[in-house]
Design an enzyme around this catalytic site. Structure first.
Site, PDB file in Angstrom:
ATOM      1  CD  GLU A  40     -16.047 -18.267 -17.666  1.00 25.99           C
ATOM      2  OE1 GLU A  40     -16.989 -17.708 -17.468  1.00 25.99           O
ATOM      3  OE2 GLU A  40     -15.293 -18.367 -18.834  1.00 25.99           O
ATOM      4  CD  GLU A  47     -18.539 -22.224 -13.201  1.00 33.56           C
ATOM      5  OE1 GLU A  47     -18.315 -20.857 -13.346  1.00 33.56           O
ATOM      6  OE2 GLU A  47     -19.614 -22.667 -13.277  1.00 33.56           O
ATOM      7  CB  CYS A 104     -18.412 -12.858 -20.591  1.00 30.24           C
ATOM      8  SG  CYS A 104     -17.010 -14.174 -21.049  1.00 30.24           S
ATOM      9  CB  SER A 114     -19.421 -20.172 -16.623  1.00 33.16           C
ATOM     10  OG  SER A 114     -18.833 -19.551 -15.238  1.00 33.16           O
ATOM     11  CE  LYS A 168     -21.688  -7.518 -21.073  1.00 29.07           C
ATOM     12  NZ  LYS A 168     -20.905  -7.658 -22.246  1.00 29.07           N
ATOM     13  CD  GLU A 204     -25.207  -9.241 -18.338  1.00 30.29           C
ATOM     14  OE1 GLU A 204     -24.424  -8.172 -18.819  1.00 30.29           O
ATOM     15  OE2 GLU A 204     -24.604 -10.329 -17.888  1.00 30.29           O
ATOM     16  CD  GLU A 258     -31.933 -13.440 -13.235  1.00 27.51           C
ATOM     17  OE1 GLU A 258     -33.002 -12.921 -13.135  1.00 27.51           O
ATOM     18  OE2 GLU A 258     -31.097 -13.449 -14.154  1.00 27.51           O
ATOM     19  CB  CYS A 290     -17.088  -7.605 -27.311  1.00 21.21           C
ATOM     20  SG  CYS A 290     -17.444  -8.940 -26.116  1.00 21.21           S
TER      21      CYS A 290
END
Ligand code: FMN
Ligand code: SF4
Ligand code: SF4
Ligand code: SF4
Ligand code: SF4
Ligand code: FES
Lengths: 591, 393
Positions: free
Chosen positions: A279, A282, A306, A326, A365, A368, A373, A523
């Protein structure tokens, strides 16, 4: 506000004018039972659990909402009050699907606790049968309205903290329920699966979609190679989930998981460090395109990726800003993709045999890992996601005495971690970790903050901003950044994210980099963390996180030796071909 | 008694005369006059109107609001409809005087969803008043503006509760708010707001024209003025009657032609249910609070049916927000079923339900849950025969 004098249970007390009876009783050390009250939320005053008697009043007062007035005489345990409380509890229990042993919230339930405290052993208002279980499933979250007491804590959470507002009271009278638009599944509305409603539900009406059973099966299957990764915030939540005081417990956690029979205990921190490298590069590359090449198609500010609850939120609500996000996968998914490629190679194991399990402070999560993907390894990159609470249940089930267990270390190849990765668990942590690394890459020098602690991005302020001016002397290739002031912002809780996104969309904000975490506190306050949650609890977990950072030998992601090895042996370079194949992703617009 | 009618008297004051007189007084004097009249709200709760106006007038905050509660959702109540049909001008004048008194230039009539046919009547009255410069800008040449809009109700009984009404006006789900803060300090869009019943506003012009003392003399003690009653049920002449406050139930029943009386429900489903032996009791806030409706039941009626109907109504109309009301009404209704099928046969077995009723009264958030157990207590203790011989008729 001046102080006023009130009498609580016969004792004169001086309290600040304007506070509620509940707060006044708190300062006087008098406990009042509550259900709909929650320190993070607006006041609803609907459960009637906190009724108290005020001298001269026709009706009882609800302590959670009613402000104290001078010379108020409050009685919190008169016969009338005690009787009213017991009646409220019995009414709630009579229409509640009481089945504690089979309930996800058994021994961690406010209703159960109050029923026990108030000695409810029989119920003369049980005039009709209790409701039957009615489960509704989505990838991260399950609902069972037969256990709902209509406190609306979830509704207020979703609206006030997350500005998502997909759950509402629907209907009225005794048939009122918490539901979604057209009674759809949470999966079919713009729910972010953040689980913030779950950790504020006082009962078992909301809980995670559990994957404990298949994980046990995988562990018990000799043909499978079970790999666990543990997220940064889990190590400051697990002890609490096991009924112990809030503290970091990394070594015990590793030992307990190994004790359950897991083949490799590895660390999401490792891929948190990896995220920072990818990142960071990036960001630098975006800045270069914008500042040097004058490429107007480059989207700035860049935003972190994230937090899957945040990603789902922006996909639903601000799809026009998706190019700002990102392309880095979350640390969990980077780990998953590497576990079935890089690690499989290092261990010499058929990736088809690997069962990749992640322990997350998060319910989003779970959603996710199901995204189509997330199969770049050629397999499902992450097979199962367990919350901190689910891991605690497994440890309990395995009969492991967490308090007595000897600390152990993570296994190798993807087990090394730095302080920079640990602080991913707190709001501002990704930003701080990214700055520690990016600054050093471009300038060749350490970021000039005392002890590497970038205080402006720490803390519980909903939106934090910082500006960091680059030195005049830069490393070769990064001269374009000399003297540039990098503007960053950090938001946690989606209501704060919304404020920031509205500013970005209107062009009012001129940041270069934004960190967003879906959950208040980051988190460590995630929807998979121990229940209850409150500002104080999140504060304590935050302190644990920063203590862990300070205690670690390596505190910058690029210093992680295993990360250096990974690039040398496998990835070759940041943003390289392999990275793009395994570690980066794209997003979709959702309705 | 006819000489004691004011709201529905044949002779009515000239439209605008009370407003004209008010505008020649200071707003404080108008509030004072209303306060001295000791008129109490006609919507059920009986809060002193002058005190309410005084609080709203003194409250800090701009854009104060005057809201007329024309939701009239109580079963058997139709007095507000009657007033609007026949005396809309007077209602609007009363609201305008309230606006002047508290310093508001904006009025809203929250009109029961089932009353759309009243909209043209109110609209016409409004236009007439604007034409006469009794409404709108610079009323009667003074530095005072006031206009009134009509907003249709949401159709739920609980939306008649003033804070629920305000939520509904704000486009939200119509459920009652926590109090405090009261609407006088923070009502519609958090502005200081006066909410009054149709009848309360309609009485105001009379008070201003004839004075507080005159109004006091019409009633009894601190229950001043006259009161409209919608009377229905087993009587010869159902309809709207105006009587002085403090009149007895007997007087009202006589006017309406009641022959065979087993029970009388005073003040709607949430009011008191009395027996034929109690007709000397007075319609006043000290005795039987005179809500809008009076319903008469003759000896052929099974009061258990009546009770069951009322409780079904409350179970259905509870907004479902607070535990005591949402769950309590269900359990009281269950108790009625248990009495009917013989599973409850003694007063002793009913005791928990009386206790529940008490908790509902003191523990519910709004008037609905606080008063819905009244019918249970009254009917079960006065009219029901239980096998154990105790209680009941
Ligand atoms: C469930 C419920 C329904 C009510 N319905 C009405 C109504 O239809 N009309 C009305 O004027 N007041 C109604 N009220 C009373 C209002 O809350 C409020 O007290 C009244 O509008 C104030 O006006 P007043 O002071 O002129 O009576 C209701 C109260 C409750 C609790
Ligand atoms: S929600 Fe609480 S009271 Fe209800 S079954 Fe679960 S543990 Fe028991
Ligand atoms: S998971 Fe989050 S977004 Fe979904 S309903 Fe709960 S609070 Fe709202
Ligand atoms: S689901 Fe939980 S938080 Fe939501 S209203 Fe029901 S009990 Fe309260
Ligand atoms: S008393 Fe009944 S109607 Fe009133 S707020 Fe409570 S549930 Fe709603
Ligand atoms: S805690 Fe006060 S009413 Fe629910």
């Amino acid at each position: 506000m001046p102080n006023i004098s009130v009498k609580i249970n016969g004792t004169l007390t001086s309290v600040r004018e304007g506070i509620t009876i509940l707060e006044a009783c708190g300062t006087a050390g008098v406990e009042i039972p509550t259900l709909c009250y929650h320190p993070d939320l607006s006041l609803a005053g609907n459960c009637r659990m906190c009724l108290v008697e005020v001298e001269g009043w026709r009706t009882l007062a609800i302590a959670c909402v009613t402000p104290v007035i001078p010379n108020m005489v409050v009685n919190t345990h008169s016969k009338k009050v005690r009787h009213a409380r017991r009646t409220v509890l019995k009414l709630l229990l009579a229409s509640h699907n009481v089945n504690c042993p089979e309930c996800e919230r058994n021994k961690n339930c406010e209703l159960q606790e109050l029923a026990e405290k108030h000695n409810i052993t029989s119920n003369e208002y049980q005039t009709s049968p209790k409701p039957e279980s009615i489960e509704e499933v989505s990838p991260g979250i399950m609902r069972d309205n037969s256990r709902c007491i209509m406190c609306t804590r979830c509704v207020r959470t979703c609206e006030e903290l997350q500005s998502v507002a997909v759950i509402k009271p629907v209907g009225r009278s005794s048939s009122v329920t918490i539901s979604t638009f057209m009674d759809r599944s949470l999966n079919d509305v713009p729910c972010t699966q953040c689980g913030q409603c779950v950790i504020r539900c006082p009962t078992g009406a909301l809980f995670e979609t559990s994957e404990v059973r298949p994980v046990w099966e995988a562990i018990e299957n000799p043909d499978k190679f079970v790999v666990f990764q543990t997220a940064p915030a889990v190590r400051v939540g697990l002890a609490e989930a096991l009924g112990l005081p809030i503290d970091r417990s990394t070594g015990q956690m590793v030992a307990a998981i190994r004790g359950m029979g897991v083949d490799r205990v590895l660390d999401t921190d490792f891929t948190a460090d990896l995220t920072i490298i990818e990142e960071g590069h990036e960001l630098i590359s975006r800045l270069k395109s914008a500042l040097v090449d004058g490429d107007e198609s480059v989207a700035l500010p860049m935003m972190t990726s994230c937090s899957p609850g945040w990603i789902k939120f922006i996909e639903h609500k601000y799809p026009e800003l998706l190019s700002n996000v990102s392309t880095c996968k979350s640390p969990q998914q980077m780990f998953g993709a590497l576990a079935k490629t890089y690690l499989a190679g290092k261990e010499g194991i058929d990736p088809a045999k690997i069962v990749s399990v992640s322990i997350m402070p998060c319910t989003a999560k779970k959603f996710e890992k199901e995204r189509p993907e997330m199969r770049d390894s050629g397999y499902k990159d992450v097979d199962y996601v367990l919350t901190t609470r689910e891991l605690a249940r497994m440890i309990d089930e395995a009969g492991i005495d967490f308090e007595k267990i000897t600390e152990e270390k993570f296994d190798r190849w993807m087990g090394d971690s730095t302080g920079a990765a640990v602080i991913f668990g707190a709001t501002g942590g990704v930003m701080e970790a990214a700055l520690r690394t990016a600054y050093e890459i471009v300038s060749g020098q350490e970021i000039p903050f005392d002890g590497l602690n970038i205080e402006p991005v720490r803390g519980m302020e909903g939106i934090k901003e910082a500006a960091i001016t680059m030195p005049e002397r830069m490393a070769t290739g990064f001269e374009f950044l000399a003297g540039v002031t990098l503007k960053v912002a950090v938001a946690h809780g989606l209501a704060n994210a919304k404020i920031l996104m509205d500013k970005v969309r209107s062009g009012e904000a001129d940041y270069h980099f934004i960190e967003i975490m879906a959950c208040p506190g980051g988190c460590l306050g995630g929807g998979g963390q121990p229940i209850p949650t409150s500002p104080e609890i999140r504060q304590k977990r935050t302190e644990s996180i920063y203590a862990e950072d300070a205690a670690l030998h390596f505190r910058k992601s690029h210093a992680n030796p295993e990360i250096q090895l990974l690039y040398a042996e496998f990835l070759k370079e940041p943003l390289g071909h392999k990275s793009h194949e395994l570690l980066h992703t794209h997003y979709i617009k959702r309705d | 008694m006819s000489e004691k009618k004011i709201l529905t008297a044949t002779e009515q004051p000239d439209t605008g005369s009370a407003l004209k007189k008010s505008l020649e007084m200071t707003s404080a004097d108008v509030v004072f006059e209303v306060r001295e009249s000791e008129i109490r709200g006609r919507g059920g709760a009986g809060f002193p109107t002058g005190i309410k106006w005084n609080l709203a007038g003194a409250a800090s905050g701009s854009n104060k609001m005057v809201i007329c509660n024309a939701d009239e959702g109580e079963p058997g109540t139709f007095k507000d409809r009657y007033l609007i049909e026949n005396y809309a001008l007077k209602l609007l004048e009363g609201m305008t005087i309230a606006g002047y008194a508290i310093g508001s230039s904006h009025g809203i009539i929250y009109l029961r969803a089932e009353y759309p046919y009243l909209i043209p009547i109110i609209e016409k009255a409004r236009e007439d008043l604007i034409r006469e410069n009794l409404l709108g800008e610079n009323i009667l040449g003074k530095d005072f503006n006031f206009d009134i809009e009509i907003r249709p109700g949401a159709g739920a009984y609980v939306c008649g509760e003033e804070t629920s009404l305000i939520e509904s006006l704000e486009g939200k789900r119509g459920v009652p708010r926590n109090k405090p803060p009261y609407p006088v300090n923070s009502g519609y869009l958090f502005r200081p707001t006066v909410v009054n019943n149709v009848e309360t506003f309609a009485a105001v012009p009379h008070i201003i024209l004839n004075g507080a003392e005159w109004f006091q003399d019409l009633g009894i003690g601190d229950c001043t003025g006259t009161k409209l009653f919608s009377i229905s049920g087993d009587i010869e002449n159902p309809g709207v009657y105006e009587l002085p406050m403090g009149s007895t139930i007997g007087e009202l029943l006589e006017a309406a032609g009641a022959k065979d009386v087993q029970a009388v429900q005073v003040g709607g489903a949430s009011g008191a249910t009395i027996t034929a032996d109690e007709l000397e009791r007075s319609l006043s806030f000290d005795d039987l609070p005179p809500g809008g409706s009076v319903i008469v039941f003759n000896s052929s009626r099974d009061l258990m049916d009546v009770l069951e109907n009322f409780l079904e109504f409350f179970v259905h109309e509870s907004c479902g927000q607070c535990t005591t009301c949402r769950e309590g009404n269900v359990r009281l209704l269950d108790a009625v079923h248990l009495i009917r099928n013989g599973e409850i046969s003694s007063m002793e077995e009913l005791e928990p339900f009386f206790q529940l009723a008490e908790v509902m009264k003191i523990g519910s958030k709004c008037g609905l849950g606080q008063t819905s157990p009244n019918c249970f207590i009254d009917i079960v203790t006065r009219f029901i025969d239980l096998p154990d011989g105790k209680g009941g008729a």
